[in-house]
Each structure stands twice: as structure tokens, then as C-alpha cells.
Design an enzyme around this catalytic site. Sequence first.
Site, PDB file in Angstrom:
ATOM      1  CB  CYS A  46      -0.927  -0.011   1.210  1.00 27.57           C
ATOM      2  SG  CYS A  46      -1.821   1.532   1.424  1.00 27.57           S
ATOM      3  CB  CYS A  51      -3.242   2.518  -1.583  1.00 30.01           C
ATOM      4  SG  CYS A  51      -3.509   0.797  -1.171  1.00 30.01           S
ATOM      5  CE  LYS A  54      -4.808   4.240  -6.222  1.00 30.72           C
ATOM      6  NZ  LYS A  54      -5.278   2.875  -6.025  1.00 30.72           N
ATOM      7  CE1 TYR A 181     -10.988  -1.579  -5.759  1.00 31.54           C
ATOM      8  CE2 TYR A 181     -11.380  -3.827  -6.412  1.00 31.54           C
ATOM      9  CZ  TYR A 181     -11.663  -2.765  -5.597  1.00 31.54           C
ATOM     10  OH  TYR A 181     -12.607  -2.869  -4.620  1.00 31.54           O
ATOM     11  CD  GLU A 185      -7.170   2.184  -8.664  1.00 26.31           C
ATOM     12  OE1 GLU A 185      -8.020   2.369  -7.770  1.00 26.31           O
ATOM     13  OE2 GLU A 185      -6.036   1.739  -8.417  1.00 26.31           O
ATOM     14  CG  HIS A 439     -28.542  23.304  -3.210  1.00 26.13           C
ATOM     15  ND1 HIS A 439     -28.674  22.439  -4.282  1.00 26.13           N
ATOM     16  CD2 HIS A 439     -28.736  24.553  -3.683  1.00 26.13           C
ATOM     17  CE1 HIS A 439     -28.962  23.159  -5.359  1.00 26.13           C
ATOM     18  NE2 HIS A 439     -29.002  24.434  -5.026  1.00 26.13           N
ATOM     19  CD  GLU A 444     -28.080  19.236  -3.954  1.00 24.34           C
ATOM     20  OE1 GLU A 444     -29.108  19.621  -3.359  1.00 24.34           O
ATOM     21  OE2 GLU A 444     -27.354  20.002  -4.605  1.00 24.34           O
TER      22      GLU A 444
HETATM   23  P1  NDP Z   1      -8.567  -7.663  -9.798  1.00 26.45           P
HETATM   24  O1  NDP Z   1      -8.921  -8.973  -9.249  1.00 26.45           O
HETATM   25  O2  NDP Z   1      -9.343  -6.455  -9.420  1.00 26.45           O
HETATM   26  O3  NDP Z   1      -8.564  -7.747 -11.384  1.00 26.45           O
HETATM   27  C1  NDP Z   1      -7.810  -8.715 -12.064  1.00 26.45           C
HETATM   28  C2  NDP Z   1      -8.158  -8.617 -13.533  1.00 26.45           C
HETATM   29  O4  NDP Z   1      -7.300  -9.471 -14.267  1.00 26.45           O
HETATM   30  C3  NDP Z   1      -9.587  -9.050 -13.820  1.00 26.45           C
HETATM   31  O5  NDP Z   1     -10.097  -8.197 -14.801  1.00 26.45           O
HETATM   32  C4  NDP Z   1      -9.396 -10.469 -14.331  1.00 26.45           C
HETATM   33  O6  NDP Z   1     -10.388 -10.864 -15.236  1.00 26.45           O
HETATM   34  C5  NDP Z   1      -8.078 -10.344 -15.066  1.00 26.45           C
HETATM   35  N1  NDP Z   1      -7.368 -11.618 -15.170  1.00 26.45           N
HETATM   36  C6  NDP Z   1      -7.111 -12.500 -14.195  1.00 26.45           C
HETATM   37  N2  NDP Z   1      -6.424 -13.533 -14.663  1.00 26.45           N
HETATM   38  C7  NDP Z   1      -6.227 -13.317 -15.976  1.00 26.45           C
HETATM   39  C8  NDP Z   1      -5.586 -14.041 -17.017  1.00 26.45           C
HETATM   40  N3  NDP Z   1      -5.008 -15.210 -16.790  1.00 26.45           N
HETATM   41  N4  NDP Z   1      -5.589 -13.509 -18.247  1.00 26.45           N
HETATM   42  C9  NDP Z   1      -6.182 -12.318 -18.484  1.00 26.45           C
HETATM   43  N5  NDP Z   1      -6.817 -11.588 -17.544  1.00 26.45           N
HETATM   44  C10 NDP Z   1      -6.824 -12.084 -16.303  1.00 26.45           C
HETATM   45  O7  NDP Z   1      -7.015  -7.505  -9.468  1.00 26.45           O
HETATM   46  P2  NDP Z   1      -6.040  -6.262  -9.494  1.00 26.45           P
HETATM   47  O8  NDP Z   1      -4.706  -6.873  -9.722  1.00 26.45           O
HETATM   48  O9  NDP Z   1      -6.520  -5.185 -10.379  1.00 26.45           O
HETATM   49  O10 NDP Z   1      -6.103  -5.772  -8.003  1.00 26.45           O
HETATM   50  C11 NDP Z   1      -5.879  -6.710  -6.951  1.00 26.45           C
HETATM   51  C12 NDP Z   1      -6.680  -6.338  -5.740  1.00 26.45           C
HETATM   52  O11 NDP Z   1      -6.052  -5.267  -5.070  1.00 26.45           O
HETATM   53  C13 NDP Z   1      -8.085  -5.833  -6.036  1.00 26.45           C
HETATM   54  O12 NDP Z   1      -8.996  -6.865  -6.205  1.00 26.45           O
HETATM   55  C14 NDP Z   1      -8.377  -4.983  -4.845  1.00 26.45           C
HETATM   56  O13 NDP Z   1      -8.857  -5.809  -3.828  1.00 26.45           O
HETATM   57  C15 NDP Z   1      -7.003  -4.427  -4.498  1.00 26.45           C
HETATM   58  N6  NDP Z   1      -6.855  -3.062  -5.025  1.00 26.45           N
HETATM   59  C16 NDP Z   1      -7.626  -2.085  -4.507  1.00 26.45           C
HETATM   60  C17 NDP Z   1      -7.535  -0.796  -4.968  1.00 26.45           C
HETATM   61  C18 NDP Z   1      -8.413   0.257  -4.389  1.00 26.45           C
HETATM   62  O14 NDP Z   1      -8.938   0.046  -3.288  1.00 26.45           O
HETATM   63  N7  NDP Z   1      -8.638   1.365  -5.073  1.00 26.45           N
HETATM   64  C19 NDP Z   1      -6.595  -0.430  -6.031  1.00 26.45           C
HETATM   65  C20 NDP Z   1      -5.846  -1.538  -6.537  1.00 26.45           C
HETATM   66  C21 NDP Z   1      -5.974  -2.801  -6.036  1.00 26.45           C
HETATM   67  P3  NDP Z   1     -11.789 -11.512 -14.739  1.00 26.45           P
HETATM   68  O15 NDP Z   1     -12.623 -10.382 -14.263  1.00 26.45           O
HETATM   69  O16 NDP Z   1     -12.313 -12.131 -15.987  1.00 26.45           O
HETATM   70  O17 NDP Z   1     -11.441 -12.493 -13.693  1.00 26.45           O
END
Ligand code: NDP
Length: 454
Positions: A46, A51, A54, A181, A185, A439, A444
Site C-alpha cells: 500500500c 495505494c 497510485k 482495479y 486505475e 446544496h 445531495e
Molecule cells: P482484480 O482482481 O481487481 O482484477 C484482475 C483482472 O485481471 C480481472 O479483470 C481479471 O479478469 C483479469 N485476469 C485474471 N487472470 C487473468 C488471465 N489469466 N488472463 C487475463 N486476464 C486475467 O485484481 P487487481 O490486480 O486489479 O487488483 C488486486 C486487488 O487489489 C483488487 O482486487 C483490490 O482488492 C485491491 N486493489 C484495490 C484498490 C483500491 O482500493 N482502489 C486499487 C488496486 C488494487 P476476470 O474479471 O475475468 O477475472
Amino acid sequence: MTSPMPDAVDLFVIGAGSGGVRAARIAAAHGARVAVAEAFRVGGTCVIRGCVPKKLLVLASRFADDFALAPSFGWTLDGARFDWATLRDAKEREITRLEGVYARNLAASGVSLVRGRAGLAGPGRVALDDGRVVQAGRILIATGGRPFRPDVPGAELAVTSNEMFDLPALPASILIVGGGYIAVEFACLLQRLGVRVTLAYRGERILRGFDHDLRTHLSEEMARAGIDVRTRCDLQAIARDGDGYVARLSDGAHLGCGLVMLATGRVPNVEGLGLEAAGVAVDAAGAIRVTDDSRTTAAGIWAIGDVTNRIALTPVAIREGHAFADTEFGGRPWTCDHTNVPSAVFATPEIGTVGMTEEDARARVGAVDIYRTSFRPMKVTLSDIPERMLMKLVVDATTDRVLGVHVAGPDAAEIIQMAGIAVKMGATKRQFDDTVAVHPSAAEELVTMRTKAA
Ligand code: NDP
């Protein structure tokens, strides 16, 4: 800053990320002798490469939107230019400062910090990578996660979020793979910093698991910002091409780009911990299996945060760590409640969400009322920029309880933190309506929606 390591402690924490540090400090405040080992930098994902940096990049990127709006408010801007090295280096100074704060706080709490890897070495024993073995009354694993690389030819040529924060220079163009995510982002922020972004997502619509209206809204806004969002499109191979890369995609394209970023999810950091020998079971995804109070399958060993893959969010890891320390060392047992956890996606537009999606509510509750509004944020009304903001309430039609709040637009993260309290308290739609509006504001709208969506 490495403190002298005692031979025996009441608690040994493996991993000094947000969750591990919280557990260590609270346990120490309860009088426990505590040590924590960190193999990389204190602060964890983080603070160091997640986080915090980012959000700094997101804030930097949004000047582009302000510059585009400025003329509609009478401003003339001459020659705004962006310099990546300035931002990257300022960001590094800030996270180095935060890392120092974390380390000093540990020291001030009386926690011994060891720089290096640690692993399980039999009941109540932790082995350090310099050969020392420490006796520990309790052991907490808080090692977090790391980016997952899909098994496609050339995947090693791509970067992940780990490397993005320290790039020597921004590429002219990038392919981002994934639709979660991190993918959205980085797509939004890099496009605004002047990088041409293509996002390839294997599914039908980005941000699986979020409310469908938010997903559609963000897709449309990303496309409007110039991001080439390709859905049902997966990465098949990456090869070098001159100074850049060519990516073969399942839509048949051979996409040339300056960089490929994999944002394809994260996996728990369990390698080298000696889990199997210690009797710590993992699930099919490799995450440590835990009970509600974070106990693993081995006596004397607990685990919290991303390595347990419950909800991979910093504030959740912090609560899990705090609950563990209060329970085991403070005589005050409690568990982290994993329901109605608000979260934000720092895309632009931002997303804030808490509670059930419309799809969840229809499946689990049955009769639901939906209230939805979409409007132009005040900031763009003097311009011809067609940006819209979306807000949605999911309400239990029988009890009137608000089950979910979903916001996409400026300040959605700030708004959802407050709406999260109401949802957590079980507020009804009537109670939302009884609250006087602030407002003029965007928030709101949450207390002035009168008409059910058809
Ligand atoms: P996510 O789980 O959010 O997203 C992973 C993405 O990768 C999905 O779209 C998934 O597709 C895709 N994917 C997974 N495996 C493959 C593959 N083999 N080939 C192609 N695409 C694939 O993970 P992130 O890495 O983006 O983030 C990890 C976690 O970290 C988040 O889930 C969140 O909990 C946390 N995070 C939170 C943030 C915040 O609070 N703002 C910011 C960044 C991270 P599919 O949907 O089809 O499975």
C-alpha cells in the site's frame, strides 16, 4: 533501522505492511514483546508500490481535466507541460518519508524490526535468513500478495504495477491487460499523463463484481477520454519490436506499443514460508485458510491481509491485524466484519461503492427498488464537456433498507465513506430522504432521489 533481535518474543509478525505493522504495534501496546520481519520496504504494498503512490499519480493526472475545463471559467493557460521525472522523484521522496514514519512508529512502540526474510521453523519457531532462530509464543503471517503473470509467451517482457511507479520514462503508448482495479486505475491516469492507452480485458465488461451501471458508465467515460477499451479480448503473446513491443491479441490484432503492463490480478505471497511443513493449509488459490478470527490450521499461527485473500484492501488488513492483537494480547476478543465494506476505484471518473450490487440484491433479497440518477457535474456545466455523474441506490422493497450505494464521478471515494456509515447502520431509504440536502453538491442527489427506476 534494525533493532536488536531478542531470542524469544511473544509475537513474531512476518511482513511489515499495513496489517502486520498494525498488529505488531497494538500487541506491543498491550505489553507483548514483538518482532516483525520485512524482506522489502517497511510499509508494504500500500505505502511503497500501491495505494499511496497510485493516488499521487491519479492526482497528478487529473490536472489534465482541470486544464481542459479552465477556459470555460475564464482562464487562459499557456503551455502546460508534464514532466514524469519530477513527479516520480517527488513521489519517491514522499513514500521514503512514510516508510521512515512506519519504522519510527514501530521503534517507538518497542517492536524489534528485522530486515530480511523469515519463515516457519517448527512449532513456535521462526527462522531468519541470516541463520538466527527466534522463539515466538504466537506467529502472525502478514506477507501480502504480488502481481500474477499469466502464462503466455513473452509475459516476462511485460511490467506489472510493481515496476510502473519507477519507470525511467513514460512510454508513448501502453497495452494494459486486465479489467480490475489496477488496470482501470492505471489506464485512466496514464492516458491523462499523455500515454496512448489500450486496455484489453478478457470479459464482457470491465470491473467484474461491481454494479453493472457503474461498469457501463466507467467504460463509456474511459472511451470518451480516448482510451481504447477492448473487451472479450485477451493477450496471447508479447514479442520485442525495435524499442517497443508487439502484442498478439485474441481479437486478431498485432498491437505495437511502447510497454505492456499486466494487471491480471494478484496472488498471495506464501513461497518460502514453510507453510506445508508447519501444517498451515492453503486454498485452491494459494491463500492461507483462516477462521473468522484469523487462525490458520496450525496451532499458534495466525494470518491476516492479502495473504488470506478475504477482501484485499488495506483498511481490511489493518482491522484484521488490530482484531488479532486485541483478541490475543489485549483480552478484548473481536473479529473484523467483512460485510458492507466500502471501497473506491481511483479511476477517472472515480468509483465509490458499498453494499450489494443490483444483481446481488435481486438474487439474494428478491424484491428491490432501484433509484438511479445521472447528471452533469456542476464543474463541467460551463463547458461543452459531456461528462456525467452516476448515483444509484439499491433498496430492499420490503424493509425499505438501503442495501447498496454506488457512485461514479468526482469525489465518489469521499462520498461513499459517509454513505458507508448509513449502510452499515442499516439506514432506510426513508431516513436518507429525511436528511436535508447540502446544496449545491453532488452528494445531495443521494437524499433527493424520489422516483424508482423502471
Ligand atoms: P482484480 O482482481 O481487481 O482484477 C484482475 C483482472 O485481471 C480481472 O479483470 C481479471 O479478469 C483479469 N485476469 C485474471 N487472470 C487473468 C488471465 N489469466 N488472463 C487475463 N486476464 C486475467 O485484481 P487487481 O490486480 O486489479 O487488483 C488486486 C486487488 O487489489 C483488487 O482486487 C483490490 O482488492 C485491491 N486493489 C484495490 C484498490 C483500491 O482500493 N482502489 C486499487 C488496486 C488494487 P476476470 O474479471 O475475468 O477475472
